[in-house]
Design an enzyme around this catalytic site. Structure first.
Site, short mmCIF file in Angstrom:
data_model
loop_
_atom_site.label_atom_id
_atom_site.label_comp_id
_atom_site.label_asym_id
_atom_site.label_seq_id
_atom_site.Cartn_x
_atom_site.Cartn_y
_atom_site.Cartn_z
N ILE A 19 0.77 -1.11 0.03
CA ILE A 19 0.06 -0.18 0.02
C ILE A 19 0.83 1.33 0.12
O ILE A 19 0.36 2.11 -0.74
CB ILE A 19 -0.92 -0.26 1.17
N ASP A 63 13.19 3.64 11.17
CA ASP A 63 12.66 2.62 11.86
C ASP A 63 11.56 3.52 12.52
O ASP A 63 11.84 3.98 13.47
CB ASP A 63 13.73 1.87 12.93
N TYR A 158 -1.96 -7.55 15.97
CA TYR A 158 -2.70 -6.57 14.68
C TYR A 158 -3.74 -5.66 14.86
O TYR A 158 -3.85 -4.72 14.73
CB TYR A 158 -2.42 -7.62 13.57
N LYS A 162 -4.22 -1.91 15.30
CA LYS A 162 -4.90 -1.06 14.21
C LYS A 162 -6.43 -0.35 15.02
O LYS A 162 -6.50 0.82 14.33
CB LYS A 162 -5.52 -1.77 13.26
N ILE A 191 -6.55 -6.61 0.88
CA ILE A 191 -6.02 -6.09 -0.09
C ILE A 191 -4.62 -6.83 -0.58
O ILE A 191 -3.92 -7.55 0.19
CB ILE A 191 -5.40 -4.61 0.18
#
Length: 250
Positions: A19, A63, A158, A162, A191
């Protein structure tokens, strides 16, 4: 050069692939100068080779989980382009998928540090740079995920990271409005990126069946949403979590 973003400078983290790379391409196509940053400098350089040659571009290594690295990045970008960026897209992200009861602490910490802490650090450094430069228009686009809203089996770390990005975005939108900075986030569905290539084919088949548009999304479709939120076409939009999922709501 004409374009929605002509004369503007964009900083994109995670710009070396997926992305992030598509976002760099879309922003450059609309006339923005682009600073592509990634933990993998070589991949960021490869992205730069794909961009519109009519705009100024440069690759950087960063980073995002390190404040020193992020602050160095902002300083270098300002020095190289002679101006502070007025667009930031935070696309840097990782996964370390495991079932909750089998997940080790490092897998949890690593994902939080890149996806959530990294987004916080870039929002903070970018916000300070814009405020210091007294820019009239600025926009931050944070990449979250539909999983941050719904949760997902095997992705406790995750999903938590998010979900945190959504809360961070809404708070930053409130706090940074006085500096003329709009802050929004995009929630991609599933995606076609290097990140989803590791998902078992059987699982992806189920996801596609659950998606009303009956397909996975393309990175370019997320990038187009980012262009909209970065541009003045969305001048009265801030604090929004925009779902780009093909209708998928898990």
């Amino acid at each position: 050069m004409a374009g929605l973003l002509a004369g503007r400078l964009a900083l994109v983290t995670g710009g070396g692939s997926g992305i992030g790379r598509a976002v760099c391409q879309a922003l450059a196509k609309e006339g923005a100068a682009v600073a592509a940053a990634d933990i993998n400098r070589q991949q960021a350089e490869e992205t730069i080779q794909l961009l519109n040659k009519d705009v100024q571009t440069k690759a950087y290594e960063v980073d995002v989980s390190s404040s020193a690295s992020v602050n160095t990045l902002l300083g270098n970008v300002k020095q190289d382009f002679s101006v502070a960026p007025c667009i930031a897209v935070n696309a840097a992200g990782i996964t370390r998928d495991k079932f909750l009861l089998k997940m080790d602490e490092k897998s949890f910490d690593d994902v939080i540090n890149v996806n959530l802490k990294g987004t916080y650090l870039v929002n903070q450094a970018f916000g300070r740079a814009v405020a210091e430069a007294k820019l009239e228009l600025a926009s931050i686009v944070n990449i979250s995920s539909i999983v941050g809203k719904t949760g997902n089996i095997g992705q406790a770390n995750y999903a938590a990271s998010k979900s945190g990005v959504i809360g961070l975005t809404k708070t930053a939108a409130m706090e940074l409005a006085k500096f003329n900075i709009r802050v929004n986030c995009v929630l991609p569905g599933f995606i076609q990126t290097p990140m989803t290539e590791t998902v078992p084919e059987k699982v992806m088949g189920v996801v596609v069946m659950l998606t009303p548009l009956m397909r996975m999304g393309k990175p370019e479709e997320i990038a187009d949403a980012c262009v909209f939120l970065a541009s003045e076409k969305s001048s009265f939009i801030t604090g929004v979590a925009l779902e780009v999922t093909g209708g998928l709501n898990m």
